[in-house]
Design a protein around this motif. Structure first.
Motif, PDB file in Angstrom:
ATOM      1  N   GLY A  40       0.809  -1.214   0.000  1.00 12.68           N
ATOM      2  CA  GLY A  40       0.000   0.000   0.000  1.00 12.68           C
ATOM      3  C   GLY A  40       0.840   1.261   0.000  1.00 12.68           C
ATOM      4  N   GLU A  41       1.964   1.230   0.718  1.00 12.53           N
ATOM      5  CA  GLU A  41       2.821   2.417   0.777  1.00 12.53           C
ATOM      6  C   GLU A  41       3.502   2.699  -0.552  1.00 12.53           C
ATOM      7  N   LEU A  42       3.829   1.641  -1.307  1.00 12.64           N
ATOM      8  CA  LEU A  42       4.441   1.834  -2.612  1.00 12.64           C
ATOM      9  C   LEU A  42       3.468   2.442  -3.627  1.00 12.64           C
ATOM     10  N   VAL A  43       2.203   2.395  -3.311  1.00 17.24           N
ATOM     11  CA  VAL A  43       1.199   3.070  -4.140  1.00 17.24           C
ATOM     12  C   VAL A  43       1.173   4.566  -3.841  1.00 17.24           C
ATOM     13  N   GLU A  44       1.165   4.901  -2.560  1.00 16.94           N
ATOM     14  CA  GLU A  44       0.925   6.279  -2.141  1.00 16.94           C
ATOM     15  C   GLU A  44       2.146   7.192  -2.258  1.00 16.94           C
ATOM     16  N   ILE A  45       3.338   6.636  -2.120  1.00 18.41           N
ATOM     17  CA  ILE A  45       4.524   7.478  -2.009  1.00 18.41           C
ATOM     18  C   ILE A  45       4.735   8.362  -3.233  1.00 18.41           C
ATOM     19  N   TRP A  46       4.344   7.896  -4.415  1.00 14.74           N
ATOM     20  CA  TRP A  46       4.615   8.676  -5.638  1.00 14.74           C
ATOM     21  C   TRP A  46       3.742   9.911  -5.713  1.00 14.74           C
ATOM     22  N   ARG A  47       2.556   9.854  -5.133  1.00 15.78           N
ATOM     23  CA  ARG A  47       1.707  11.061  -5.066  1.00 15.78           C
ATOM     24  C   ARG A  47       2.327  12.080  -4.117  1.00 15.78           C
ATOM     25  N   ASP A  48       2.843  11.593  -2.992  1.00 12.27           N
ATOM     26  CA  ASP A  48       3.452  12.508  -2.023  1.00 12.27           C
ATOM     27  C   ASP A  48       4.707  13.169  -2.595  1.00 12.27           C
ATOM     28  N   ILE A  49       5.524  12.400  -3.285  1.00 11.76           N
ATOM     29  CA  ILE A  49       6.727  12.965  -3.899  1.00 11.76           C
ATOM     30  C   ILE A  49       6.356  13.967  -4.983  1.00 11.76           C
ATOM     31  N   ASP A  50       5.368  13.619  -5.776  1.00  6.60           N
ATOM     32  CA  ASP A  50       4.961  14.499  -6.874  1.00  6.60           C
ATOM     33  C   ASP A  50       4.522  15.870  -6.370  1.00  6.60           C
ATOM     34  N   SER A  51       3.867  15.888  -5.223  1.00  5.89           N
ATOM     35  CA  SER A  51       3.321  17.144  -4.705  1.00  5.89           C
ATOM     36  C   SER A  51       4.248  17.845  -3.717  1.00  5.89           C
ATOM     37  N   ASP A  52       5.412  17.266  -3.430  1.00  3.97           N
ATOM     38  CA  ASP A  52       6.332  17.852  -2.459  1.00  3.97           C
ATOM     39  C   ASP A  52       7.244  18.864  -3.154  1.00  3.97           C
ATOM     40  N   PRO A  53       7.122  20.150  -2.840  1.00  7.75           N
ATOM     41  CA  PRO A  53       7.949  21.158  -3.501  1.00  7.75           C
ATOM     42  C   PRO A  53       9.416  21.086  -3.105  1.00  7.75           C
ATOM     43  N   ASN A  54       9.736  20.323  -2.057  1.00  8.02           N
ATOM     44  CA  ASN A  54      11.124  20.202  -1.605  1.00  8.02           C
ATOM     45  C   ASN A  54      11.906  19.123  -2.354  1.00  8.02           C
ATOM     46  N   VAL A  55      11.221  18.319  -3.163  1.00  5.64           N
ATOM     47  CA  VAL A  55      11.865  17.207  -3.869  1.00  5.64           C
ATOM     48  C   VAL A  55      12.082  17.565  -5.330  1.00  5.64           C
ATOM     49  N   SER A  56      13.343  17.477  -5.775  1.00  3.22           N
ATOM     50  CA  SER A  56      13.655  17.644  -7.195  1.00  3.22           C
ATOM     51  C   SER A  56      14.005  16.315  -7.847  1.00  3.22           C
ATOM     52  N   ALA A  57      14.458  15.343  -7.056  1.00  4.54           N
ATOM     53  CA  ALA A  57      14.767  14.006  -7.557  1.00  4.54           C
ATOM     54  C   ALA A  57      14.677  13.033  -6.390  1.00  4.54           C
ATOM     55  N   ALA A  58      14.416  11.761  -6.703  1.00  2.89           N
ATOM     56  CA  ALA A  58      14.286  10.735  -5.661  1.00  2.89           C
ATOM     57  C   ALA A  58      15.086   9.508  -6.047  1.00  2.89           C
ATOM     58  N   ILE A  59      15.489   8.771  -5.024  1.00  3.31           N
ATOM     59  CA  ILE A  59      16.200   7.501  -5.191  1.00  3.31           C
ATOM     60  C   ILE A  59      15.413   6.440  -4.426  1.00  3.31           C
ATOM     61  N   ILE A  60      15.275   5.244  -5.006  1.00  7.37           N
ATOM     62  CA  ILE A  60      14.680   4.135  -4.263  1.00  7.37           C
ATOM     63  C   ILE A  60      15.660   2.982  -4.214  1.00  7.37           C
ATOM     64  N   ARG A  61      15.796   2.392  -3.029  1.00  5.83           N
ATOM     65  CA  ARG A  61      16.709   1.273  -2.806  1.00  5.83           C
ATOM     66  C   ARG A  61      16.096   0.354  -1.755  1.00  5.83           C
ATOM     67  N   GLY A  62      16.758  -0.774  -1.482  1.00  6.95           N
ATOM     68  CA  GLY A  62      16.331  -1.670  -0.427  1.00  6.95           C
ATOM     69  C   GLY A  62      17.292  -1.609   0.740  1.00  6.95           C
ATOM     70  N   ALA A  63      16.799  -1.950   1.912  1.00  8.03           N
ATOM     71  CA  ALA A  63      17.666  -1.998   3.084  1.00  8.03           C
ATOM     72  C   ALA A  63      18.595  -3.198   2.997  1.00  8.03           C
ATOM     73  N   GLY A  64      19.814  -3.054   3.522  1.00 10.06           N
ATOM     74  CA  GLY A  64      20.763  -4.157   3.516  1.00 10.06           C
ATOM     75  C   GLY A  64      21.256  -4.472   2.121  1.00 10.06           C
ATOM     76  N   GLU A  65      21.399  -5.761   1.818  1.00  5.82           N
ATOM     77  CA  GLU A  65      21.952  -6.190   0.541  1.00  5.82           C
ATOM     78  C   GLU A  65      20.899  -6.771  -0.379  1.00  5.82           C
TER      79      GLU A  65
END
Length: 269
Positions: A40-65
């Motif tokens: 569910g969170e992977l659905v919502e996060i892109w709307r929040d990033i899109d509307s956040d004026p403080n974000v110009s670019a984003a990175i997604i990764r996984g924890a650990g290896e």
């Protein structure tokens, strides 16, 4: 950290540099698999990033290896048993892809270890996808006994062609980071120790670029994905139809028991 990100549980956030938001998928002890909460969170996060004026670019990764080990098997079992869960996850899977496609901010993915399932949706739909040589990209749908839905039909043929797509999607063969770069499935491949530095370097360049030029270029290029919308919708519907069939029960059991599946060969289609 702005309040909009405080609600997330499985996604962690930090700002490695000004205007660059880094998202880390974290599900401890489960190789960052996408359980009910993370899906569910992977659905919502892109709307929040899109509307956040403080974000110009984003990175997604996984924890650990690990990047992401795919769908949580407990959630898969619940989908086979409960229609409300099935339809909720179907809507989330649809919105996850379209929200990623429509997010105006540039996204960089940094993939290492297993990269499967819902996490892989973000990994391969990122604007710049970077894989470590240690990455093992797998679309595991047919191994589970359902059609290759999620992001597969909408983007794999565009990235690496129909012949390679059919080979990897129908056989569930793993793709190394090096091979993924060779066939065009990812933008770049790096040594494991260089992965996160390279992702930040690329995000830094994106964050320093012209916002309108980059976002409008992304919007125009993503029309290739939008044109594939009917193909994606069909694949997703067929995938979720499979969750009510017999093959997924055998696929799920074989994954839990760590053995090869023994699917029934007879099929009315």
């Amino acid at each position: 950290m702005t309040d909009r990100y405080a609600k997330y549980q499985r996604l962690k956030f930090d700002w490695p540099e000004e205007r660059i938001l880094r998202i880390t998928m974290e599900n401890p002890g489960r190789l960052n698999s996408a359980d009910r909460i993370m899906h569910g969170e992977l659905v919502e996060i892109w709307r929040d990033i899109d509307s956040d004026p403080n974000v110009s670019a984003a990175i997604i990764r996984g924890a650990g290896e690990a990047f992401s080990a795919g769908g949580d098997l407990d959630l898969v079992k619940e989908m086979t048993e409960d229609f409300d869960t099935l339809t909720r996850v179907w809507k989330e899977a649809r919105d996850l892809v379209y929200n990623l496609v429509n997010c105006s901010k540039p996204l960089v993915s940094a993939m290492e270890g297993p990269a499967v399932g819902a996490g892989l949706v973000a990994g391969l739909l990122a604007d710049i996808s970077i894989a470590s040589r240690s990455a093992r990209i797998i679309d595991g749908h047919t191994r589970l006994g359902v059609a290759a839905g999620d992001h597969a039909a909408i983007v794999w043929p565009l990235l690496c062609g129909l012949a390679k797509s059919k080979y990897y999607l129908m056989l569930c063969e793993p793709v190394s980071g090096e091979e993924a770069e060779r066939i065009g499935l990812v933008s770049l491949c790096t040594e494991p120790e260089d992965l996160h530095d390279k992702a930040l370097e690329v995000a830094r360049k994106l964050a320093a670029g012209s916002p309108t030029a980059l976002r409008w270029t992304k919007y125009a290029l993503n029309n290739w994905l939008r044109m594939a919308g009917p193909t994606f919708d069909t694949s997703l519907a067929l995938e979720f139809m499979g969750f009510k069939g017999p093959d997924v029960q055998e696929g799920l059991a074989s994954l839990r028991e760590k053995r090869k599946p023994n699917f029934t060969p007879n099929c009315p289609l």
